[in-house]
Motif scaffolding. Sequence first.
Motif, PDB file in Angstrom:
ATOM      1  N   LYS A  63       0.863  -1.188   0.000  1.00 23.72           N
ATOM      2  CA  LYS A  63       0.000   0.000   0.000  1.00 23.72           C
ATOM      3  C   LYS A  63       0.892   1.229   0.000  1.00 23.72           C
ATOM      4  O   LYS A  63       2.096   1.136   0.260  1.00 23.72           O
ATOM      5  CB  LYS A  63      -0.898  -0.005   1.239  1.00 23.72           C
ATOM      6  CG  LYS A  63      -1.837  -1.198   1.292  1.00 23.72           C
ATOM      7  CD  LYS A  63      -2.707  -1.138   2.519  1.00 23.72           C
ATOM      8  CE  LYS A  63      -3.641  -2.343   2.559  1.00 23.72           C
ATOM      9  NZ  LYS A  63      -4.456  -2.338   3.775  1.00 23.72           N
ATOM     10  N   ASP A  65       1.169   3.489   2.139  1.00 23.24           N
ATOM     11  CA  ASP A  65       1.728   3.823   3.448  1.00 23.24           C
ATOM     12  C   ASP A  65       2.315   2.638   4.203  1.00 23.24           C
ATOM     13  O   ASP A  65       2.840   2.797   5.309  1.00 23.24           O
ATOM     14  CB  ASP A  65       0.678   4.510   4.319  1.00 23.24           C
ATOM     15  CG  ASP A  65      -0.518   3.613   4.610  1.00 23.24           C
ATOM     16  OD1 ASP A  65      -0.653   2.540   3.989  1.00 23.24           O
ATOM     17  OD2 ASP A  65      -1.322   3.990   5.483  1.00 23.24           O
ATOM     18  N   SER A  66       2.247   1.435   3.635  1.00 27.19           N
ATOM     19  CA  SER A  66       2.813   0.271   4.334  1.00 27.19           C
ATOM     20  C   SER A  66       3.077  -0.889   3.376  1.00 27.19           C
ATOM     21  O   SER A  66       2.430  -1.016   2.341  1.00 27.19           O
ATOM     22  CB  SER A  66       1.876  -0.195   5.448  1.00 27.19           C
ATOM     23  OG  SER A  66       0.687  -0.723   4.895  1.00 27.19           O
ATOM     24  N   GLN A 111       6.432   0.717   7.622  1.00 27.82           N
ATOM     25  CA  GLN A 111       5.557   1.888   7.463  1.00 27.82           C
ATOM     26  C   GLN A 111       6.349   2.966   6.732  1.00 27.82           C
ATOM     27  O   GLN A 111       7.558   3.049   6.881  1.00 27.82           O
ATOM     28  CB  GLN A 111       5.113   2.419   8.840  1.00 27.82           C
ATOM     29  CG  GLN A 111       4.366   1.423   9.684  1.00 27.82           C
ATOM     30  CD  GLN A 111       2.944   1.155   9.193  1.00 27.82           C
ATOM     31  OE1 GLN A 111       2.422   1.839   8.328  1.00 27.82           O
ATOM     32  NE2 GLN A 111       2.325   0.130   9.745  1.00 27.82           N
ATOM     33  N   ALA A 113       6.160   5.942   3.115  1.00 30.57           N
ATOM     34  CA  ALA A 113       5.509   6.374   1.880  1.00 30.57           C
ATOM     35  C   ALA A 113       6.150   5.589   0.735  1.00 30.57           C
ATOM     36  O   ALA A 113       7.353   5.684   0.511  1.00 30.57           O
ATOM     37  CB  ALA A 113       5.695   7.869   1.667  1.00 30.57           C
TER      38      ALA A 113
END
Length: 141
Positions: A63, A65-66, A111, A113
């Motif tokens: 994703k 963000d992770s 975690q 960007a």
Amino acid sequence: MEPSTALSALLFACFVNLASAADDHKDHAHKEKPGQAHTHDAKPQHGGVVSVIKDINYELVAKADSLTLYVTDHDQPVDTQNASATITLLSASDKTEAKLLPAGSNQLRAQGAFKIQAATKAVAIVKLGDKPGQSVRFVLN
């Protein structure tokens, strides 16, 4: 037996034998070589992309963000408490590296960007406890 009937029976027997041999070849073609990933019989359990190395399923959920890596062995969670991984994301113009740390029973997570796009390649070096690191490759959808 008439010659045409005998010929038909012989051709039919050859056809059945060839079809059987093709099925056998198809099964052998899908067997992985040592260190080679395959995904044909591994279904994602968390919406990610799966690679299988030495009967261990690695599912990467990427994703923005992770990054989460789920590890299972024959559908059973693999304890990742003493595990770690380094993952490299490669897209057309970017290269990003992240360290994944234990994040639950069978998860490793980073975690941050991350630029996730179709056809991004990911290479993870996963170390499970005291076992040697394993290279796991993914192509993100």
